[in-house]
Design a protein around this motif. Structure first.
Motif, PDB file in Angstrom:
ATOM      1  N   SER A  31       0.910  -1.182  -0.072  1.00 41.03           N
ATOM      2  CA  SER A  31      -0.094  -0.001   0.136  1.00 41.03           C
ATOM      3  C   SER A  31       0.878   1.251   0.035  1.00 41.03           C
ATOM      4  O   SER A  31       0.628   2.441   0.504  1.00 41.03           O
ATOM      5  CB  SER A  31      -1.159   0.136   1.220  1.00 41.03           C
ATOM      6  N   ALA A  32       1.909   1.205  -0.592  1.00 37.73           N
ATOM      7  CA  ALA A  32       2.961   2.681  -0.438  1.00 37.73           C
ATOM      8  C   ALA A  32       4.088   2.505  -1.776  1.00 37.73           C
ATOM      9  O   ALA A  32       4.009   1.374  -2.297  1.00 37.73           O
ATOM     10  CB  ALA A  32       3.863   2.238   0.702  1.00 37.73           C
ATOM     11  N   ALA A  33       4.429   3.392  -2.033  1.00 36.56           N
ATOM     12  CA  ALA A  33       5.229   3.557  -3.269  1.00 36.56           C
ATOM     13  C   ALA A  33       6.095   4.797  -2.846  1.00 36.56           C
ATOM     14  O   ALA A  33       5.815   5.801  -2.231  1.00 36.56           O
ATOM     15  CB  ALA A  33       4.682   3.753  -4.480  1.00 36.56           C
ATOM     16  N   THR A  34       7.476   4.783  -3.476  1.00 36.43           N
ATOM     17  CA  THR A  34       8.522   5.901  -3.224  1.00 36.43           C
ATOM     18  C   THR A  34       8.915   6.265  -4.559  1.00 36.43           C
ATOM     19  O   THR A  34       9.393   5.371  -5.150  1.00 36.43           O
ATOM     20  CB  THR A  34       9.671   5.620  -2.124  1.00 36.43           C
ATOM     21  N   LEU A  35       8.911   7.568  -4.717  1.00 34.88           N
ATOM     22  CA  LEU A  35       9.687   7.966  -6.059  1.00 34.88           C
ATOM     23  C   LEU A  35      10.856   8.882  -5.639  1.00 34.88           C
ATOM     24  O   LEU A  35      10.568   9.759  -4.669  1.00 34.88           O
ATOM     25  CB  LEU A  35       8.882   8.767  -6.916  1.00 34.88           C
ATOM     26  N   GLU A  36      11.857   8.947  -6.248  1.00 34.20           N
ATOM     27  CA  GLU A  36      12.959   9.697  -6.194  1.00 34.20           C
ATOM     28  C   GLU A  36      13.550  10.552  -7.502  1.00 34.20           C
ATOM     29  O   GLU A  36      13.298   9.677  -8.412  1.00 34.20           O
ATOM     30  CB  GLU A  36      14.202   8.932  -5.467  1.00 34.20           C
ATOM     31  N   ILE A  37      13.937  11.666  -7.322  1.00 31.76           N
ATOM     32  CA  ILE A  37      14.407  12.555  -8.320  1.00 31.76           C
ATOM     33  C   ILE A  37      15.544  13.063  -7.982  1.00 31.76           C
ATOM     34  O   ILE A  37      15.826  13.996  -7.009  1.00 31.76           O
ATOM     35  CB  ILE A  37      13.373  13.422  -8.935  1.00 31.76           C
ATOM     36  N   ASP A  38      16.635  12.921  -8.694  1.00 32.36           N
ATOM     37  CA  ASP A  38      17.995  13.828  -8.331  1.00 32.36           C
ATOM     38  C   ASP A  38      17.882  15.346  -8.906  1.00 32.36           C
ATOM     39  O   ASP A  38      17.626  15.284 -10.092  1.00 32.36           O
ATOM     40  CB  ASP A  38      19.260  13.048  -9.015  1.00 32.36           C
ATOM     41  N   ASN A  83       0.351  20.880  -0.794  1.00 34.12           N
ATOM     42  CA  ASN A  83       0.742  22.185   0.111  1.00 34.12           C
ATOM     43  C   ASN A  83       2.146  22.108   0.281  1.00 34.12           C
ATOM     44  O   ASN A  83       2.873  21.419   0.773  1.00 34.12           O
ATOM     45  CB  ASN A  83      -0.043  22.172   1.455  1.00 34.12           C
ATOM     46  N   TYR A  84       2.792  23.412  -0.309  1.00 36.74           N
ATOM     47  CA  TYR A  84       4.406  23.519  -0.161  1.00 36.74           C
ATOM     48  C   TYR A  84       4.540  24.024   1.137  1.00 36.74           C
ATOM     49  O   TYR A  84       3.886  25.209   1.695  1.00 36.74           O
ATOM     50  CB  TYR A  84       4.544  24.368  -1.339  1.00 36.74           C
ATOM     51  N   LEU A  85       5.545  23.637   1.638  1.00 42.19           N
ATOM     52  CA  LEU A  85       5.807  23.788   3.177  1.00 42.19           C
ATOM     53  C   LEU A  85       7.050  24.609   3.319  1.00 42.19           C
ATOM     54  O   LEU A  85       7.390  25.303   4.158  1.00 42.19           O
ATOM     55  CB  LEU A  85       5.648  22.586   4.026  1.00 42.19           C
ATOM     56  N   ALA A  86       8.148  24.153   2.368  1.00 41.28           N
ATOM     57  CA  ALA A  86       9.430  24.635   2.732  1.00 41.28           C
ATOM     58  C   ALA A  86      10.186  24.632   1.057  1.00 41.28           C
ATOM     59  O   ALA A  86       9.729  23.819   0.471  1.00 41.28           O
ATOM     60  CB  ALA A  86      10.287  23.768   3.548  1.00 41.28           C
ATOM     61  N   PRO A  87      10.811  25.550   0.971  1.00 41.42           N
ATOM     62  CA  PRO A  87      11.595  25.592  -0.500  1.00 41.42           C
ATOM     63  C   PRO A  87      12.358  24.077  -0.539  1.00 41.42           C
ATOM     64  O   PRO A  87      13.007  23.458   0.209  1.00 41.42           O
ATOM     65  CB  PRO A  87      12.545  26.514  -0.567  1.00 41.42           C
ATOM     66  N   GLY A  88      12.366  23.796  -1.994  1.00 41.91           N
ATOM     67  CA  GLY A  88      12.926  22.698  -2.368  1.00 41.91           C
ATOM     68  C   GLY A  88      14.523  22.721  -2.524  1.00 41.91           C
ATOM     69  O   GLY A  88      14.905  22.864  -3.584  1.00 41.91           O
ATOM     70  N   ALA A  89      15.168  22.537  -1.472  1.00 42.21           N
ATOM     71  CA  ALA A  89      16.506  22.597  -1.460  1.00 42.21           C
ATOM     72  C   ALA A  89      17.247  21.419  -1.164  1.00 42.21           C
ATOM     73  O   ALA A  89      16.858  21.052  -0.092  1.00 42.21           O
ATOM     74  CB  ALA A  89      17.081  24.026  -0.452  1.00 42.21           C
ATOM     75  N   GLY A  90      18.262  20.920  -1.866  1.00 41.66           N
ATOM     76  CA  GLY A  90      18.792  19.676  -1.608  1.00 41.66           C
ATOM     77  C   GLY A  90      19.324  19.135  -2.797  1.00 41.66           C
ATOM     78  O   GLY A  90      19.162  19.540  -3.971  1.00 41.66           O
ATOM     79  N   ILE A  91      19.578  17.648  -2.779  1.00 45.47           N
ATOM     80  CA  ILE A  91      20.354  16.915  -4.102  1.00 45.47           C
ATOM     81  C   ILE A  91      19.169  16.050  -4.379  1.00 45.47           C
ATOM     82  O   ILE A  91      19.368  15.547  -5.578  1.00 45.47           O
ATOM     83  CB  ILE A  91      21.641  16.386  -3.472  1.00 45.47           C
ATOM     84  N   THR A  92      18.343  15.449  -3.677  1.00 45.87           N
ATOM     85  CA  THR A  92      17.298  14.604  -4.016  1.00 45.87           C
ATOM     86  C   THR A  92      15.799  14.746  -3.393  1.00 45.87           C
ATOM     87  O   THR A  92      15.951  15.199  -2.411  1.00 45.87           O
ATOM     88  CB  THR A  92      17.810  13.216  -3.644  1.00 45.87           C
ATOM     89  N   LEU A  93      14.962  14.729  -4.399  1.00 45.00           N
ATOM     90  CA  LEU A  93      13.678  14.735  -3.915  1.00 45.00           C
ATOM     91  C   LEU A  93      13.279  13.336  -3.723  1.00 45.00           C
ATOM     92  O   LEU A  93      13.327  12.674  -4.562  1.00 45.00           O
ATOM     93  CB  LEU A  93      12.915  15.472  -4.859  1.00 45.00           C
ATOM     94  N   ARG A  94      12.451  13.182  -2.557  1.00 44.64           N
ATOM     95  CA  ARG A  94      11.732  11.943  -2.232  1.00 44.64           C
ATOM     96  C   ARG A  94      10.369  12.013  -1.915  1.00 44.64           C
ATOM     97  O   ARG A  94       9.800  13.006  -1.262  1.00 44.64           O
ATOM     98  CB  ARG A  94      12.408  11.131  -0.930  1.00 44.64           C
ATOM     99  N   ALA A  95       9.635  11.380  -2.705  1.00 42.22           N
ATOM    100  CA  ALA A  95       8.054  11.483  -2.577  1.00 42.22           C
ATOM    101  C   ALA A  95       7.690  10.138  -1.905  1.00 42.22           C
ATOM    102  O   ALA A  95       7.710   8.997  -2.743  1.00 42.22           O
ATOM    103  CB  ALA A  95       7.460  11.530  -3.923  1.00 42.22           C
ATOM    104  N   GLU A  96       7.019   9.919  -0.709  1.00 45.23           N
ATOM    105  CA  GLU A  96       6.770   8.817  -0.004  1.00 45.23           C
ATOM    106  C   GLU A  96       5.276   8.825  -0.066  1.00 45.23           C
ATOM    107  O   GLU A  96       4.626   9.845   0.698  1.00 45.23           O
ATOM    108  CB  GLU A  96       7.297   8.533   1.209  1.00 45.23           C
ATOM    109  N   ALA A  97       4.342   7.854  -0.716  1.00 49.55           N
ATOM    110  CA  ALA A  97       3.106   7.926  -0.850  1.00 49.55           C
ATOM    111  C   ALA A  97       2.474   6.589  -0.369  1.00 49.55           C
ATOM    112  O   ALA A  97       3.111   5.619  -0.174  1.00 49.55           O
ATOM    113  CB  ALA A  97       2.661   8.179  -2.157  1.00 49.55           C
ATOM    114  N   GLU A  98       1.317   7.079   0.458  1.00 51.12           N
ATOM    115  CA  GLU A  98       0.892   5.744   1.058  1.00 51.12           C
ATOM    116  C   GLU A  98      -0.568   5.720   0.849  1.00 51.12           C
ATOM    117  O   GLU A  98      -1.227   6.879   0.786  1.00 51.12           O
ATOM    118  CB  GLU A  98       1.205   5.378   2.651  1.00 51.12           C
ATOM    119  N   VAL A  99      -1.553   4.563   0.848  1.00 49.90           N
ATOM    120  CA  VAL A  99      -2.880   4.371   0.707  1.00 49.90           C
ATOM    121  C   VAL A  99      -3.518   4.677   2.112  1.00 49.90           C
ATOM    122  O   VAL A  99      -3.252   4.095   2.936  1.00 49.90           O
ATOM    123  CB  VAL A  99      -3.461   3.243   0.121  1.00 49.90           C
TER     124      VAL A  99
END
Length: 137
Positions: A31-38, A83-99
């Protein structure tokens, strides 16, 4: 038939826009998936942060993949809020979704979008929620 991480990676590789962004499925199942983008310069906005559209894409796709773990592979997103909470600063974006809830034809999912920095720190950048429905194959 239960879908596997390899199945999810095949689906992602068949999406030209996902390939353009360099998205990777790093977790899929239960019931979950994670995507990452460098992060790379082409994905930034004028202030040097990851563009909000990249975060919205990652939320949409992670939510759809998470829903696919309960609904199967023939699904489409019917709506996403972010909802955007903080600027996207870093080297990798991680999106962790769950049902959060699933029925026979629809699932509602939540997604945490975090930025990983080079020093290992993690900043929560956005929260999203989405609804996914089955479609005819």
């Amino acid at each position: 038939m239960e879908l596997t991480l390899d199945d999810a990676r095949e689906v992602l590789a068949a999406q030209p826009f996902s390939v353009l962004l360099g998205a990777k499925v790093t977790a899929f199942g239960n019931s979950a998936a994670t995507l990452e983008i460098d992060v790379r310069p082409e994905l930034l906005q004028q202030n040097g942060y990851l563009h909000g559209g990249v975060l919205a894409y990652a939320a949409d796709n992670a939510i759809t993949f998470a829903a696919g773990t309960t609904l199967g592979p023939s699904v489409l997103t019917t709506g996403v809020t972010i909802n955007y909470l903080a600027p996207g600063a870093g080297i990798t974006l991680r999106a962790e979704a769950e049902v959060a809830h699933t029925g026979s034809r629809q699932a509602t999912c939540v997604c945490r979008l975090s930025m990983l920095a080079g020093d290992g720190s993690v900043t929560l950048s956005a929260l999203a929620q989405g609804t996914v429905r089955t479609v005819k194959p």
